[in-house]
Design a protein around this motif. Structure first.
Motif, mmCIF file in Angstrom:
data_model
loop_
_atom_site.group_PDB
_atom_site.id
_atom_site.type_symbol
_atom_site.label_atom_id
_atom_site.label_comp_id
_atom_site.label_asym_id
_atom_site.label_seq_id
_atom_site.Cartn_x
_atom_site.Cartn_y
_atom_site.Cartn_z
ATOM 1 N N ILE A 202 34.546 43.513 30.179
ATOM 2 C CA ILE A 202 34.852 43.787 31.585
ATOM 3 C C ILE A 202 34.429 45.209 31.950
ATOM 4 C CG2 ILE A 202 36.721 44.084 33.262
ATOM 5 C CD1 ILE A 202 38.158 41.756 31.958
ATOM 6 N N VAL A 203 34.697 46.164 31.052
ATOM 7 C CA VAL A 203 34.295 47.555 31.297
ATOM 8 C C VAL A 203 32.776 47.654 31.425
ATOM 9 C CG1 VAL A 203 34.276 49.901 30.362
ATOM 10 C CG2 VAL A 203 36.331 48.480 30.133
ATOM 11 N N LEU A 204 32.054 46.978 30.530
ATOM 12 C CA LEU A 204 30.592 46.946 30.589
ATOM 13 C C LEU A 204 30.120 46.337 31.903
ATOM 14 C CD1 LEU A 204 27.946 47.365 28.852
ATOM 15 C CD2 LEU A 204 28.158 44.934 28.286
ATOM 16 N N SER A 205 30.799 45.289 32.334
ATOM 17 C CA SER A 205 30.450 44.605 33.574
ATOM 18 C C SER A 205 30.654 45.511 34.783
ATOM 19 C CB SER A 205 31.293 43.339 33.712
ATOM 20 O OG SER A 205 30.991 42.645 34.895
ATOM 21 N N ILE A 206 31.746 46.259 34.777
ATOM 22 C CA ILE A 206 32.011 47.197 35.872
ATOM 23 C C ILE A 206 30.919 48.266 35.922
ATOM 24 C CG2 ILE A 206 33.589 48.999 36.698
ATOM 25 C CD1 ILE A 206 35.898 47.297 35.555
ATOM 26 N N ALA A 207 30.526 48.765 34.749
ATOM 27 C CA ALA A 207 29.475 49.787 34.686
ATOM 28 C C ALA A 207 28.151 49.257 35.226
ATOM 29 C CB ALA A 207 29.308 50.279 33.255
ATOM 30 N N ALA A 208 27.874 47.964 34.965
ATOM 31 C CA ALA A 208 26.605 47.364 35.394
ATOM 32 C C ALA A 208 26.497 47.242 36.908
ATOM 33 C CB ALA A 208 26.439 45.988 34.754
ATOM 34 N N THR A 209 27.626 47.326 37.626
ATOM 35 C CA THR A 209 27.578 47.253 39.089
ATOM 36 C C THR A 209 27.073 48.552 39.707
ATOM 37 O OG1 THR A 209 29.843 48.071 39.431
ATOM 38 C CG2 THR A 209 29.558 45.687 39.081
ATOM 39 N N GLY A 210 27.220 49.653 38.970
ATOM 40 C CA GLY A 210 26.806 50.939 39.514
ATOM 41 C C GLY A 210 27.654 51.383 40.687
ATOM 42 N N SER A 211 28.855 50.846 40.797
ATOM 43 C CA SER A 211 29.717 51.140 41.948
ATOM 44 C C SER A 211 30.536 52.395 41.699
ATOM 45 C CB SER A 211 30.653 49.952 42.211
ATOM 46 O OG SER A 211 31.651 50.297 43.137
ATOM 47 N N ARG A 212 30.453 53.346 42.634
ATOM 48 C CA ARG A 212 31.201 54.590 42.496
ATOM 49 C C ARG A 212 32.695 54.367 42.692
ATOM 50 N NH1 ARG A 212 26.207 56.889 45.527
ATOM 51 N NH2 ARG A 212 26.997 55.607 47.212
ATOM 52 N N THR A 213 33.054 53.553 43.679
ATOM 53 C CA THR A 213 34.473 53.287 43.914
ATOM 54 C C THR A 213 35.091 52.574 42.723
ATOM 55 O OG1 THR A 213 34.024 53.066 46.286
ATOM 56 C CG2 THR A 213 36.142 52.257 45.501
ATOM 57 N N SER A 214 34.339 51.648 42.112
ATOM 58 C CA SER A 214 34.876 50.904 40.976
ATOM 59 C C SER A 214 35.195 51.833 39.814
ATOM 60 C CB SER A 214 33.892 49.830 40.522
ATOM 61 O OG SER A 214 32.763 50.397 39.889
ATOM 62 N N PHE A 215 34.410 52.898 39.665
ATOM 63 C CA PHE A 215 34.651 53.863 38.603
ATOM 64 C C PHE A 215 36.012 54.540 38.797
ATOM 65 C CE2 PHE A 215 33.931 58.318 37.012
ATOM 66 C CZ PHE A 215 33.967 58.003 35.675
ATOM 67 N N LEU A 216 36.300 54.985 40.020
ATOM 68 C CA LEU A 216 37.595 55.607 40.309
ATOM 69 C C LEU A 216 38.744 54.620 40.155
ATOM 70 C CD1 LEU A 216 36.768 57.805 43.443
ATOM 71 C CD2 LEU A 216 37.248 58.590 41.133
ATOM 72 N N VAL A 217 38.561 53.418 40.699
ATOM 73 C CA VAL A 217 39.611 52.398 40.614
ATOM 74 C C VAL A 217 39.907 52.056 39.160
ATOM 75 C CG1 VAL A 217 40.202 50.000 41.158
ATOM 76 C CG2 VAL A 217 39.081 51.423 42.874
ATOM 77 N N PHE A 218 38.859 51.890 38.351
ATOM 78 C CA PHE A 218 39.052 51.579 36.934
ATOM 79 C C PHE A 218 39.841 52.677 36.224
ATOM 80 C CE2 PHE A 218 37.503 52.234 32.569
ATOM 81 C CZ PHE A 218 38.029 51.091 31.974
ATOM 82 N N LEU A 219 39.502 53.940 36.477
ATOM 83 C CA LEU A 219 40.223 55.041 35.844
ATOM 84 C C LEU A 219 41.699 55.025 36.207
ATOM 85 C CD1 LEU A 219 37.792 58.108 36.107
ATOM 86 C CD2 LEU A 219 38.365 56.763 34.087
#
Length: 390
Positions: A202-219
């Motif tokens: 799932i973490v790899l999948s989130i990274a593959a989106t290149g989404s900046r907001t997703s990075f903050l939300v994930f953290l």
């Protein structure tokens, strides 16, 4: 509360299937009608209110009815906009009152694998999945899109963005993070080895989106999980955060990680968010009636038809709620979410970081995301109350 397989009820499976289908159904009439029908079928009609949120829910529903009444029949009020309000009223009515008490792990695994496989299907040339997506998840200008997906290069991972069945990487990131939240809320159903496989994917999948907001939300999701489940003390979380920032800073400076779009958060704030905010400011600059400010216009189409702003909606939830449903609904919703947060068990509070998407994309005003979010919010709210009593 720990759920065992032999304790699961039919209602648990129905709730889990509904959650899964809301994630993976194609964006067509089937999803359009599935949302209200599924919530009506799962609703406990004989369930008396025990949740002390009825007043706020009623106020939100009344506000939406006024919005519907004020705008029904106007040129900008499309049928789908009216239907969305009706569906949202049904969703709010069912808050915390749906049958079933758990999202079963098998359905979480299916959701995660289906989304992740759909995300990389074209890059990995998985023909059956590619054909399935082309057949059941078509979109306009699909020829050029599919060519671009098939030419994906893993050397551009995180730069060349992937969005799976939703095509839009930001949309995909939002949904895979909802799956992640379900996984972490139900992690006691999983074996450690299962978590060690699914979580990194799932973490790899989130990274593959290149989404900046997703990075903050994930953290924030990760920090909430570690802190509220008492896996780390506040001191260790601070140390971990400092160490993580140090490692990221080193990678950004010394490697090609600087090219990863998801790490360019400040760039996103300067460009993407400013554009969305400017659309909202243009709306406020128009001669808007008090009633429209208070109860909205039911549709983003008003920005094009009535105000000639030239864009359908503001492209972020806070702005969309103001334009669609007005400040009254926004304020009541804010109070409602605050009350729910205070009643939540700490271990389930990891759902709230998903609301950060309201500043970049849509939760409440998105026809697919709203039912998934409120289904989960109501489920873990009820679980919080039950576990608190026991």
């Amino acid at each position: 509360m720990k759920y065992k397989t032999n304790n699961l009820k039919i209602s648990d499976h129905l709730l889990s299937i509904t959650w899964l289908l809301l994630l993976i159904l194609p964006n067509n009439n089937l999803l359009f009608f599935f949302v209200p029908i599924s919530f009506i079928l799962l609703l406990k009609f004989n369930n008396s209110s025990k949740y002390k949120l009825d007043v706020l829910i009623i106020l939100m529903i009344v506000s939406l009815i006024i919005t519907l009444f004020l705008n029904y029949g106007k040129s900008y009020a499309l049928i789908k906009d009216v239907f969305r309000v009706i569906a949202l009223i049904i969703i709010l009515t069912s808050f915390g009152r749906l049958k079933g008490g758990v999202i079963i792990k098998q359905y979480i695994v299916i959701a995660a694998l289906f989304l992740i496989i759909s995300q990389f299907a074209f890059a990995l040339k998985i023909t059956p999945i590619m054909d399935l997506i082309k057949t059941y998840y078509p979109m306009e200008d699909e020829g050029n899109l599919y060519i671009r997906l098939e030419n994906y290069s893993f050397s551009n991972f995180g730069i060349q963005r992937l969005g799976g069945i939703y095509y839009n990487p930001n949309q995909y990131a939002r949904y895979i993070e909802l799956v992640l939240i379900a996984l972490l809320c139900e992690f006691r159903q999983f074996r450690r080895t299962e978590l060690l496989i699914i979580f990194p994917l799932i973490v790899l999948s989130i990274a593959a989106t290149g989404s900046r907001t997703s990075f903050l939300v994930f953290l924030f999701i990760l920090l909430f999980f570690l802190y509220f489940n008492k896996l780390f003390t506040p001191k260790k979380i601070i140390l971990l955060s400092v160490a993580t920032l140090g490692v990221l800073s080193y990678l950004i400076i010394s490697t090609n990680f600087a090219d990863l779009r998801m790490l360019k958060v400040s760039e996103g704030l300067d460009s993407s968010f400013n554009i969305k905010l400017n659309v909202l400011m243009d709306y406020f600059a128009e001669n808007i009636s008090i009633l429209s400010l208070l109860f909205g216009n039911i549709s983003g189409m008003v920005l094009i038809i009535k105000y000639n702003i030239g864009i359908l909606g503001t492209d972020f939830d806070i702005g969309n709620i103001i334009v669609y449903y007005g400040f009254v609904f926004l304020i009541i919703l804010g109070v409602f979410l605050t009350k729910v947060y205070k009643k939540y068990s700490n271990k389930y509070k990891i759902i709230f970081p998903i609301l950060l998407w309201m500043f970049s994309s849509a939760i409440i005003t998105n026809y697919r995301t709203a039912p998934i979010f409120f289904l989960m919010l109501g489920l873990y709210y009820r679980r919080s109350l039950i576990e608190g009593k026991s």
